[in-house]
Design an enzyme around this catalytic site. Structure first.
Site, short mmCIF file in Angstrom:
data_model
loop_
_atom_site.label_atom_id
_atom_site.label_comp_id
_atom_site.label_asym_id
_atom_site.label_seq_id
_atom_site.Cartn_x
_atom_site.Cartn_y
_atom_site.Cartn_z
N PHE A 11 0.38 2.51 6.85
CA PHE A 11 -0.26 2.29 8.16
C PHE A 11 0.06 0.88 8.69
O PHE A 11 0.74 0.73 9.72
CB PHE A 11 -1.77 2.52 7.99
CG PHE A 11 -2.65 1.99 9.08
CD1 PHE A 11 -2.37 2.24 10.42
CD2 PHE A 11 -3.80 1.27 8.76
CE1 PHE A 11 -3.21 1.76 11.43
CE2 PHE A 11 -4.65 0.80 9.76
CZ PHE A 11 -4.35 1.03 11.10
N TYR A 62 14.92 -5.25 -7.40
CA TYR A 62 16.25 -5.83 -7.27
C TYR A 62 16.68 -5.70 -5.82
O TYR A 62 16.67 -4.62 -5.25
CB TYR A 62 17.25 -5.10 -8.18
CG TYR A 62 18.65 -5.61 -7.98
CD1 TYR A 62 19.05 -6.82 -8.56
CD2 TYR A 62 19.55 -4.91 -7.19
CE1 TYR A 62 20.32 -7.30 -8.35
CE2 TYR A 62 20.84 -5.39 -6.98
CZ TYR A 62 21.21 -6.59 -7.56
OH TYR A 62 22.47 -7.08 -7.33
N ASN A 99 5.94 -8.97 -9.40
CA ASN A 99 7.35 -8.72 -9.06
C ASN A 99 7.70 -9.28 -7.69
O ASN A 99 8.76 -9.88 -7.50
CB ASN A 99 7.64 -7.21 -9.09
CG ASN A 99 7.66 -6.67 -10.51
OD1 ASN A 99 7.97 -7.40 -11.45
ND2 ASN A 99 7.36 -5.38 -10.65
N TYR A 145 -9.62 -1.82 -7.05
CA TYR A 145 -9.01 -2.42 -5.85
C TYR A 145 -9.44 -3.88 -5.71
O TYR A 145 -8.62 -4.77 -5.56
CB TYR A 145 -9.44 -1.62 -4.63
CG TYR A 145 -8.82 -2.05 -3.32
CD1 TYR A 145 -7.44 -1.94 -3.11
CD2 TYR A 145 -9.60 -2.55 -2.29
CE1 TYR A 145 -6.87 -2.31 -1.90
CE2 TYR A 145 -9.04 -2.92 -1.07
CZ TYR A 145 -7.67 -2.79 -0.88
OH TYR A 145 -7.12 -3.16 0.33
N THR A 175 -9.61 -2.08 9.53
CA THR A 175 -8.66 -1.99 10.63
C THR A 175 -8.37 -0.52 10.90
O THR A 175 -8.39 0.29 9.98
CB THR A 175 -7.37 -2.75 10.27
OG1 THR A 175 -7.71 -4.10 9.97
CG2 THR A 175 -6.36 -2.73 11.40
#
Ligand code: UDP
Length: 311
Positions: A11, A62, A99, A145, A175
């Site tokens: 979204f 990568y 990452n 979360y 939102t």
């Protein structure tokens, strides 16, 4: 700039891609599509400045070539999603953020973390400002979360302090707008699709809990300004107009002309009782404030849902 948006088919991620392209940047959207959808970026196919990469960011990322910024938006973001995907939610907030930060360090790219008002948990101060540390249940169903995002903030600050990565943290409050998933279980898609089907709106608890809803275009503007600013510490972006969920249901029924009223259902565990952003910091340092009122934003959102809801 050449910008990577993780969660770019989601979204908010997809709206960010649109904005970045409109500003003249090159955009790479990365997504594993567990909650995102290529429908959200289908209109960008064929744009030579846009690229989509199907990838789960909890695995090593990568990417060839230079990168100027990473906007890390990959995560399930609805209570229903993180109930169904608790481990993925924890992994994307922890391993995925690691990452993405590692990539930012390697590419000397600016890094912007999509954090959340959920870091404040069920808040004991009102409205919530950025200096509040929060009131979170680490082992409740929402903890996957909340704690993942809190960890992501901690990791972002650690990469900033230890590795000098140029970082930003936005704390996003509720939102809404076009491209929300119809069945994502959040209050806006639920109420709008129920109303458009002529069904009663499912108000959880007594509907006395409050939320403050920001239209997507306002949020994107705030995030873009934050990206270009030099503010490292978290900034709240959201709309401070607060209403109870019961009031919100009434507004939706009125805007859609739904005669079916409301139906009460049990309140989910750890549902925050009140939420309203203090946006003083965003106003001061970004010159930002929301422009779209609830009615305007909801009318646009309802138009978008109307075309997609099966009656
Ligand atoms: N809610 C509701 N009915 C619904 C879905 C949600 O009353 O069908 C309530 C929910 O209990 C919460 C608020 O609406 O108090 C916002 O829920 P949402 O899932 O959108 O996100 P949250 O702000 O809780 O993360």
């Amino acid at each position: 700039m050449r910008v990577l948006v993780t969660g770019g088919a989601g979204f908010l991620g997809s709206h960010l891609c649109d904005r970045l392209l409109a500003e003249g940047h090159d955009v790479i959207a990365m997504d594993n599509l567990i909650t995102g959808s290529t429908d959200n970026i289908a209109h960008l196919a064929g744009n030579r400045r846009f690229q989509f990469i199907y990838h789960n960011v909890t695995e090593y990322i990568y990417l060839k070539g230079p990168l100027d910024a990473i906007l890390h938006f990959a995560s399930p973001a609805s209570p229903i999603d993180y109930l169904e995907l608790p481990i993925q939610t924890l992994k994307v907030g922890s391993l995925g953020t690691h990452n993405a930060l590692g990539l930012a360090l390697a590419k000397e790219a600016r890094f912007l973390l999509a954090s959340t008002s959920e870091v404040y948990g069920d808040p004991l101060i009102h409205p919530q400002n950025e200096s509040y540390w929060g009131h979170v249940n680490p082992i409740g169903p929402r903890g996957v979360y909340d704690e993942a995002k809190r960890y992501a903030e901690a990791l972002t600050m650690a990469y900033h302090r230890s590795h000098g990565v140029d970082t930003r943290i936005v704390r996003i409050f509720n939102t809404y707008g076009p491209r929300m998933r119809l069945n994502d279980g959040r209050v806006v898609p639920n109420f709008v699709s129920q109303a458009l089907r002529g069904q009663p709106l499912t108000v959880y608890g007594e509907g006395k809990q409050t939320r403050s809803f920001c239209f997507m275009s306002d949020l994107i503007e705030g995030i873009y300004r934050l990206l270009l600013s030099d503010e490292v510490e978290p900034v709240n972006i959201g709309n401070p107009t607060e209403l109870t969920i019961h009031e919100f249901a009434t507004v939706i029924n009125e805007l859609t002309g739904n005669p079916a009223g409301i139906r009460f259902e049990p309140l989910p565990v750890d549902d925050p009782k009140q939420r309203k952003p203090d946006i003083g910091k965003a106003q001061r340092i970004l010159g930002w404030a929301p422009q779209v009122n609830l009615r305007e934003g909801m009318e646009e959102t309802i138009r978008w849902f109307r075309a997609r809801v099966e009656k």
